[in-house]
Scaffold this motif. Structure first.
Motif, mmCIF file in Angstrom:
data_model
loop_
_atom_site.group_PDB
_atom_site.id
_atom_site.type_symbol
_atom_site.label_atom_id
_atom_site.label_comp_id
_atom_site.label_asym_id
_atom_site.label_seq_id
_atom_site.Cartn_x
_atom_site.Cartn_y
_atom_site.Cartn_z
ATOM 1 N N THR A 81 0.855 -1.183 0.000
ATOM 2 C CA THR A 81 0.000 0.000 0.000
ATOM 3 C C THR A 81 0.894 1.237 0.000
ATOM 4 O OG1 THR A 81 -1.907 1.039 1.065
ATOM 5 C CG2 THR A 81 -0.207 0.197 2.548
ATOM 6 N N TRP A 113 -2.196 6.392 -1.304
ATOM 7 C CA TRP A 113 -3.432 5.638 -1.584
ATOM 8 C C TRP A 113 -4.383 5.731 -0.384
ATOM 9 C CZ3 TRP A 113 -6.905 2.057 0.025
ATOM 10 C CH2 TRP A 113 -7.753 1.505 -0.929
ATOM 11 N N ARG A 172 -7.959 7.573 -0.733
ATOM 12 C CA ARG A 172 -9.170 6.735 -0.770
ATOM 13 C C ARG A 172 -9.940 6.741 0.541
ATOM 14 N NH1 ARG A 172 -9.984 6.170 -5.907
ATOM 15 N NH2 ARG A 172 -11.063 4.178 -5.772
ATOM 16 N N ARG A 193 -4.517 -5.802 2.797
ATOM 17 C CA ARG A 193 -4.420 -4.344 2.645
ATOM 18 C C ARG A 193 -5.790 -3.675 2.496
ATOM 19 N NH1 ARG A 193 -2.276 -3.234 -3.544
ATOM 20 N NH2 ARG A 193 -4.027 -4.218 -4.612
ATOM 21 N N LEU A 207 -19.694 -7.596 5.353
ATOM 22 C CA LEU A 207 -18.763 -7.285 6.450
ATOM 23 C C LEU A 207 -19.029 -8.237 7.616
ATOM 24 C CD1 LEU A 207 -16.599 -5.461 7.657
ATOM 25 C CD2 LEU A 207 -18.339 -3.793 8.204
ATOM 26 N N MET A 264 -14.327 -7.982 4.483
ATOM 27 C CA MET A 264 -15.212 -6.917 4.009
ATOM 28 C C MET A 264 -15.184 -6.793 2.494
ATOM 29 S SD MET A 264 -15.106 -2.916 5.048
ATOM 30 C CE MET A 264 -13.547 -2.632 4.268
ATOM 31 N N GLY A 292 -15.342 -4.022 0.420
ATOM 32 C CA GLY A 292 -15.197 -2.564 0.583
ATOM 33 C C GLY A 292 -16.124 -1.727 -0.286
ATOM 34 N N MET A 325 -19.731 -2.045 0.829
ATOM 35 C CA MET A 325 -19.968 -1.347 2.105
ATOM 36 C C MET A 325 -19.982 0.170 1.901
ATOM 37 S SD MET A 325 -20.764 -3.155 4.633
ATOM 38 C CE MET A 325 -20.768 -1.886 5.882
ATOM 39 N N HIS A 381 -20.723 8.053 11.792
ATOM 40 C CA HIS A 381 -19.725 7.018 12.039
ATOM 41 C C HIS A 381 -18.508 7.334 11.163
ATOM 42 C CE1 HIS A 381 -17.721 3.299 12.558
ATOM 43 N NE2 HIS A 381 -18.003 2.824 11.362
ATOM 44 N N ALA A 414 -15.809 6.014 9.136
ATOM 45 C CA ALA A 414 -15.228 4.855 8.450
ATOM 46 C C ALA A 414 -14.281 5.297 7.346
ATOM 47 C CB ALA A 414 -16.326 3.983 7.865
ATOM 48 N N ASN A 415 -14.655 6.376 6.683
ATOM 49 C CA ASN A 415 -13.903 6.809 5.510
ATOM 50 C C ASN A 415 -14.327 8.249 5.244
ATOM 51 O OD1 ASN A 415 -13.300 7.358 2.729
ATOM 52 N ND2 ASN A 415 -13.139 5.165 2.347
ATOM 53 N N ARG A 460 -14.462 9.851 2.581
ATOM 54 C CA ARG A 460 -15.334 9.980 1.396
ATOM 55 C C ARG A 460 -16.759 9.538 1.709
ATOM 56 N NH1 ARG A 460 -13.911 6.919 -3.217
ATOM 57 N NH2 ARG A 460 -12.871 5.420 -1.899
ATOM 58 N N ASN A 492 -11.131 3.985 11.644
ATOM 59 C CA ASN A 492 -12.465 3.504 12.031
ATOM 60 C C ASN A 492 -12.340 2.712 13.336
ATOM 61 O OD1 ASN A 492 -14.901 2.171 12.297
ATOM 62 N ND2 ASN A 492 -15.022 1.523 10.164
ATOM 63 N N ILE A 502 -23.336 2.766 10.685
ATOM 64 C CA ILE A 502 -23.621 1.514 9.971
ATOM 65 C C ILE A 502 -22.554 0.509 10.367
ATOM 66 C CG2 ILE A 502 -22.364 2.316 7.918
ATOM 67 C CD1 ILE A 502 -24.397 0.548 6.291
HETATM 68 N N1 ACO Z 1 -3.530 0.068 -0.817
HETATM 69 C C1 ACO Z 1 -3.394 0.056 -2.141
HETATM 70 N N2 ACO Z 1 -4.298 -0.455 -2.972
HETATM 71 C C2 ACO Z 1 -5.411 -0.995 -2.419
HETATM 72 C C3 ACO Z 1 -5.604 -1.029 -1.019
HETATM 73 C C4 ACO Z 1 -4.609 -0.472 -0.212
HETATM 74 N N3 ACO Z 1 -4.696 -0.440 1.127
HETATM 75 N N4 ACO Z 1 -6.782 -1.613 -0.779
HETATM 76 C C5 ACO Z 1 -7.312 -1.940 -1.971
HETATM 77 N N5 ACO Z 1 -6.470 -1.573 -2.958
HETATM 78 C C6 ACO Z 1 -6.638 -1.730 -4.393
HETATM 79 C C7 ACO Z 1 -7.619 -2.823 -4.758
HETATM 80 O O1 ACO Z 1 -6.964 -4.086 -4.728
HETATM 81 C C8 ACO Z 1 -8.001 -2.404 -6.137
HETATM 82 O O2 ACO Z 1 -7.007 -2.806 -7.034
HETATM 83 P P1 ACO Z 1 -7.396 -3.351 -8.509
HETATM 84 O O3 ACO Z 1 -8.105 -2.206 -9.164
HETATM 85 O O4 ACO Z 1 -6.080 -3.691 -9.074
HETATM 86 O O5 ACO Z 1 -8.299 -4.518 -8.262
HETATM 87 C C9 ACO Z 1 -7.981 -0.879 -6.074
HETATM 88 O O6 ACO Z 1 -7.184 -0.544 -4.937
HETATM 89 C C10 ACO Z 1 -9.357 -0.268 -5.930
HETATM 90 O O7 ACO Z 1 -10.007 -1.004 -4.930
HETATM 91 P P2 ACO Z 1 -11.456 -0.652 -4.449
HETATM 92 O O8 ACO Z 1 -11.831 -1.590 -3.360
HETATM 93 O O9 ACO Z 1 -12.365 -0.533 -5.631
HETATM 94 O O10 ACO Z 1 -11.200 0.808 -3.878
HETATM 95 P P3 ACO Z 1 -12.228 1.775 -3.231
HETATM 96 O O11 ACO Z 1 -12.139 3.089 -3.838
HETATM 97 O O12 ACO Z 1 -13.581 1.158 -3.107
HETATM 98 O O13 ACO Z 1 -11.635 1.925 -1.761
HETATM 99 C C11 ACO Z 1 -12.095 1.166 0.439
HETATM 100 C C12 ACO Z 1 -11.545 0.804 -0.938
HETATM 101 C C13 ACO Z 1 -11.237 2.231 1.036
HETATM 102 C C14 ACO Z 1 -12.060 -0.090 1.317
HETATM 103 C C15 ACO Z 1 -13.532 1.667 0.302
HETATM 104 O O14 ACO Z 1 -14.284 0.800 -0.496
HETATM 105 C C16 ACO Z 1 -14.202 1.851 1.609
HETATM 106 O O15 ACO Z 1 -13.842 2.655 2.423
HETATM 107 N N6 ACO Z 1 -15.296 1.120 1.859
HETATM 108 C C17 ACO Z 1 -16.051 1.255 3.071
HETATM 109 C C18 ACO Z 1 -15.777 0.149 3.908
HETATM 110 C C19 ACO Z 1 -15.622 0.489 5.355
HETATM 111 O O16 ACO Z 1 -15.049 1.448 5.755
HETATM 112 N N7 ACO Z 1 -16.121 -0.422 6.142
HETATM 113 C C20 ACO Z 1 -15.914 -0.376 7.526
HETATM 114 C C21 ACO Z 1 -17.043 -0.796 8.336
HETATM 115 S S1 ACO Z 1 -18.577 -0.365 7.724
HETATM 116 C C22 ACO Z 1 -18.502 1.096 7.911
HETATM 117 O O17 ACO Z 1 -17.940 1.430 8.910
HETATM 118 C C23 ACO Z 1 -19.065 1.919 6.894
#
Ligand code: ACO
Length: 344
Positions: free
Chosen positions: A29, A33, A37, A152, A190, A215, A217, A220, A252, A254-255, A257, A282, A312
């Motif tokens: 990672t 990134w 993200r 990751r 999740l 999860m 991601g 979620m 909450h 979590a992110n 964005r 989170n 959530i």
């Molecule tokens: N570092 C680098 N690259 C990564 C990482 C990382 N840590 N994690 C994923 N990637 C890669 C993926 O493998 C993917 O690669 P690929 O395109 O070659 O397949 C690329 O980055 C994009 O992955 P996505 O999962 O599509 O990225 P996204 O923009 O959706 O971000 C994230 C991922 C941050 C997990 C996002 O989906 C998210 O925040 N989801 C919410 C989940 C959450 O926070 N849940 C917690 C509990 S529930 C809640 O609290 C809401």
């Protein structure tokens, strides 16, 4: 109907900070990134001897001091946690003992990231019915213990911490309306299996990696924005208010964005949102009470402000509460009347 004042707020974060740069050494990672993200810059991780109960005890001591109350004054302790110290006793019992809250009953609320909000809704109802006058509600997590540090997609998102609030029966303040939702059909979005799940023909339970946070991601992400926004609208309606009446959004964490998505969907400016995700990641059940405790110390929560709390959590529970924030427990009209009398 009896109101609920916020008598005290507290929070605790373990000393050790893990930066994104440190995670670069563990998984493929990059700091860039993670920042782009998620908005997360760093998170706290519990020391080996720390547990959800010890974190909650620290947060609760701060909340009791803030409330100028003694542990013996507390009648009930609710702990929202998805990382309890053990299967039993309840983490709440360990908090009760650690504090010396000899007059309190207690139990845990397990609803993943919704643990604190679910516990808070129950606590406000105990107070509203007159069952209890002083309730301690904690959200406490050591998520680092159920993280797959080789994944990751999850290990960069979470952190450890605890928050606590002491609620007290009063004339004014408390929940104006709340909604709690659940949909177990979304489990795979999740989840973390536990020691009591089904066994295969050989008597084996779930393999260790499934007992850590798993999860989807992107799924979620969408669910989080849609469900939290919808829940705030629903709770606002129940409270007889409109979104324009909301003074502070307490989402909450979590992110970044996701928070921006909820703020946009509700048409509530980001300036109204409390944000801590950049420094703590989170922390599940603990995000909302930590944000409230910090905001109160920073003077960001005005007496009588209407807060929209929303969350959530794991596969899947979500909800929201409109909370009339009062430290004094005295209605604004009565306050201004008393002020006018004092001035006359
Ligand atoms: N570092 C680098 N690259 C990564 C990482 C990382 N840590 N994690 C994923 N990637 C890669 C993926 O493998 C993917 O690669 P690929 O395109 O070659 O397949 C690329 O980055 C994009 O992955 P996505 O999962 O599509 O990225 P996204 O923009 O959706 O971000 C994230 C991922 C941050 C997990 C996002 O989906 C998210 O925040 N989801 C919410 C989940 C959450 O926070 N849940 C917690 C509990 S529930 C809640 O609290 C809401």
């Amino acid at each position: 109907m009896i109101g609920t004042r916020i008598a005290g707020l507290g929070h605790y974060l373990p000393e050790r900070i893990v930066t994104n740069a440190e995670l670069e050494k563990l998984v493929a990672t990059s700091d860039q990134w993670i920042r782009d993200r998620t908005g997360i810059l760093e998170r706290h991780v519990a020391a080996p001897h720390e547990t959800s109960s010890s974190l909650a005890i620290n947060a609760a001591r701060m909340a009791l001091e803030d409330a100028r109350l003694n542990p013996e004054d507390i009648e009930l302790i609710l702990v929202g946690t998805t990382t309890p110290d053990g299967m039993f006793p309840a983490t709440a019992s360990l908090v009760q003992d650690g504090l010396g809250a000899v007059n309190a009953g207690g139990y845990d609320v397990s609803a993943a990231c919704m643990g604190f909000l679910s516990a808070l809704s129950a606590a406000t109802q105990y107070i509203a019915t007159g069952a209890y006058k002083r309730v301690l509600v904690c959200g406490s997590e050591v998520l680092s213990r159920i993280l797959n540090w080789e994944d990751r997609g999850t290990c960069v998102l979470f952190g450890d911490g605890a928050g606590a609030v002491v609620l007290e029966a009063a004339e004014f303040g408390g929940s104006l309306g709340f909604v709690l939702h659940s949909d177990g059909s979304k489990k795979l979005a999740l989840y973390a299996e536990g020691p009591c799940g089904p066994r295969d023909a050989d008597g084996n339970g779930a393999p260790p990696h499934l007992c850590m946070i798993n999860m989807d991601g992107p799924a979620m992400f969408k669910l989080a924005v849609q469900s939290m926004s919808a829940a705030v609208r629903e709770a606002t309606l129940k409270a007889g208010l409109t979104i324009a009446d909301i003074d502070v959004l307490v989402p909450h964490q979590a992110n970044m964005r996701i928070i921006q998505g909820v703020s946009k969907s509700l048409d509530l400016p980001m300036e109204k949102a409390l944000v801590t995700v950049h420094k703590y990641g989170n922390t599940s059940s603990a995000t909302i009470p930590i944000a409230l405790s910090e905001a109160s110390r920073e003077g960001r929560l005005d007496e009588g402000a209407r807060l929209a709390l929303c969350s959530i959590g794991g596969g899947l529970s979500w909800g929201a509460m409109i909370l009339e924030y009062s430290r004094t427990g005295v209605a604004p009209a009565a306050r201004s009347g008393a002020l006018a009398e004092a001035r006359a």
